[in-house]
Write an enzyme that holds these catalytic residues in place. Structure first.
Site, PDB file in Angstrom:
ATOM      1  N   ASP A 126      -6.182   2.052  14.570  1.00 22.28           N
ATOM      2  CA  ASP A 126      -5.417   2.022  15.823  1.00 22.28           C
ATOM      3  C   ASP A 126      -5.185   3.438  16.363  1.00 22.28           C
ATOM      4  OD1 ASP A 126      -3.997   0.710  17.834  1.00 22.28           O
ATOM      5  OD2 ASP A 126      -2.926  -0.573  16.425  1.00 22.28           O
ATOM      6  N   ASP A 183      -3.842  -4.835  24.672  1.00 22.51           N
ATOM      7  CA  ASP A 183      -3.580  -5.977  23.772  1.00 22.51           C
ATOM      8  C   ASP A 183      -3.635  -7.307  24.511  1.00 22.51           C
ATOM      9  OD1 ASP A 183      -3.197  -4.054  21.906  1.00 22.51           O
ATOM     10  OD2 ASP A 183      -1.205  -4.733  21.270  1.00 22.51           O
TER      11      ASP A 183
HETATM   12  C1  GLA Z   1      -1.651  -2.195  18.591  1.00 30.25           C
HETATM   13  C2  GLA Z   1      -2.982  -2.915  18.499  1.00 30.25           C
HETATM   14  C3  GLA Z   1      -2.751  -4.364  18.090  1.00 30.25           C
HETATM   15  C4  GLA Z   1      -2.019  -4.420  16.758  1.00 30.25           C
HETATM   16  C5  GLA Z   1      -0.722  -3.632  16.838  1.00 30.25           C
HETATM   17  C6  GLA Z   1      -0.058  -3.479  15.478  1.00 30.25           C
HETATM   18  O1  GLA Z   1      -0.876  -2.680  19.626  1.00 30.25           O
HETATM   19  O2  GLA Z   1      -3.671  -2.838  19.714  1.00 30.25           O
HETATM   20  O3  GLA Z   1      -3.982  -5.070  18.003  1.00 30.25           O
HETATM   21  O4  GLA Z   1      -2.856  -3.917  15.744  1.00 30.25           O
HETATM   22  O5  GLA Z   1      -0.945  -2.324  17.359  1.00 30.25           O
HETATM   23  O6  GLA Z   1       1.135  -2.748  15.537  1.00 30.25           O
END
Ligand code: GLA
Length: 389
Positions: A126, A183
């Site tokens: 990430d 997301d």
């Molecule tokens: C980010 C990523 C998500 C998830 C969260 C976890 O938002 O894009 O897919 O992994 O972090 O905290």
């Protein structure tokens, strides 16, 4: 050797967020192996954020939270492997993960070795709390190198949400897939948004490093960590078909222990999965739609599959019926080819017969059709051009 087609599997984040533990992961492994998901190709089980303690140990190693994972990660990995599955974990290129746990910035090589020692086969990486002065390119490069030197084949899933022009440099880092969007949320607006953002990014999509449109929300039905509203089953069908046609990784995000028959039918459509997993891994080509248009368009994409078949997907993202058509000339199958198209509806598993020159069809709002087309000699026998049903 890491496979070159888009990864398929399950990830804990969409439904469970921080509510993860050994029991959930082992039960999920059982269901993946026994429900038919593994047989369809879903073989990576990935634990997302929130698995560790808030502090590294005295050797600077990450430590699994003993309340969630009392037997440690090697134990979980061994169990996952014993089911014929592969095991994935999560870290981040900054000072902390997105949920505030220790992250891999300046610990890249230690962490890659730790993951390898536990039997990890996949790392989602990430982009939260990233040092502002260091380019993301360098940080992903560093982890890519650490993974390739850790002594184990680990698929590298880059997740920087499509920022810093990542499409221009991500393949240099050794990543096998890259998040090309923000997301996902479990609602139709999000499916429309993520799809629209993909239009301009298709030239970067391809074998060995695919555009990741984020984990699937199919079957969440509004429940869980990103379950903001939910979708109808028609919308989930369209979402899944889009992800298949656009070569996205297929990482399930629902609680597979309680899948409904509708959810199973969507996730286990082997004909659609075959289009996603086509060995040639070619990027889809857009026939109808535009990145400058609204999110409520009708899109038509086609994909040239290995062996010469064509997959054609027609997606109505609007709130009204639409009546798209496809002229075969646009596909390279004009009258000089001497070919017609034998068309199969892969959403409903039906052969539709042979079509000449073009077809048109109707799409209900938020619905789609996906056809697999085989070129056959044109012999004058063909259907009328409107495809019903
Ligand atoms: C980010 C990523 C998500 C998830 C969260 C976890 O938002 O894009 O897919 O992994 O972090 O905290």
């Amino acid at each position: 050797m890491i496979k070159l087609t888009p990864p398929m599997g399950w990830n804990s984040w969409n439904t469970f967020g921080s509510e993860i533990d050994e029991k959930l992961i082992m039960e999920t492994a059982d269901v993946m192996a026994e429900s038919g998901l593994l047989e369809c190709g879903y073989d990576y089980l990935v634990i997302d954020d929130c698995w560790s303690l808030r502090k590294r140990d005295e050797n600077y190693k990450l430590v699994p939270d003993p309340e969630k994972f009392p037997h440690g990660m090697k134990y979980v990995a061994d169990y996952v492997h014993s089911k014929g599955l592969k095991f994935g974990m999560y870290s981040c290129d900054g000072y902390k993960t997105c949920a505030g746990f220790p992250s891999s910035y300046q610990y890249e090589f230690i962490d890659a070795e730790t993951f390898a020692s536990w039997g990890v086969d996949y790392l989602k990486y990430d982009n939260c709390y990233k040092p502002v002065t260091v380019p993301g390119k360098l940080l992903y490069h560093k982890m890519g190198l650490a993974l390739e030197n850790c002594g184990r084949d680990i698929m590298f899933s880059a997740c920087n949400w499509g920022v810093e022009n990542v499409q221009e440099w991500i393949k240099e880092t050794g990543a096998h897939l890259w998040r090309s969007t923000g997301d996902i949320h479990d609602n139709w607006e999000s499916i429309k948004d993520l799809t629209h953002q993909q239009i301009a990014l298709q030239p970067y999509n391809g074998l060995g490093c695919f555009n990741d449109m984020d984990m699937l929300v199919v079957g969440m039905n509004g429940k869980g960590n990103v379950g903001f509203g939910g979708c109808t089953y028609d919308e989930y069908r369209t979402h899944f078909a889009l992800w298949c046609l656009l070569n996205s990784p297929l990482m399930i995000g629902c609680d597979i222990r309680i899948m409904t028959p509708e959810t199973k039918a969507i996730l286990m459509n082997k004909e659609l999965i075959a289009i996603n997993q086509d060995p040639a891994g070619r990027q889809p080509c857009m026939l109808m739609g535009s990145k400058d248009g609204p999110k409520e368009q009708t899109y038509v994409w086609y994909k040239h599959l290995e062996g010469g078949d064509l997959a054609i997907g027609l997606f109505n993202m609007s709130d009204n019926p639409s009546y798209p058509w496809v002229g075969f000339e646009q596909l390279g199958v004009d009258h000089t080819s001497g070919k017609d198209l034998k068309i199969r509806d892969v959403m409903n598993h039906r052969d539709l017969g042979i079509y000449h020159d073009m077809f048109s069809t109707g799409l209900e709002p938020h619905c789609c059709k996906v056809f697999r087309c085989t070129l056959v000699p044109a012999d004058g026998n063909y259907n009328i051009s409107f495809i019903n049903g």
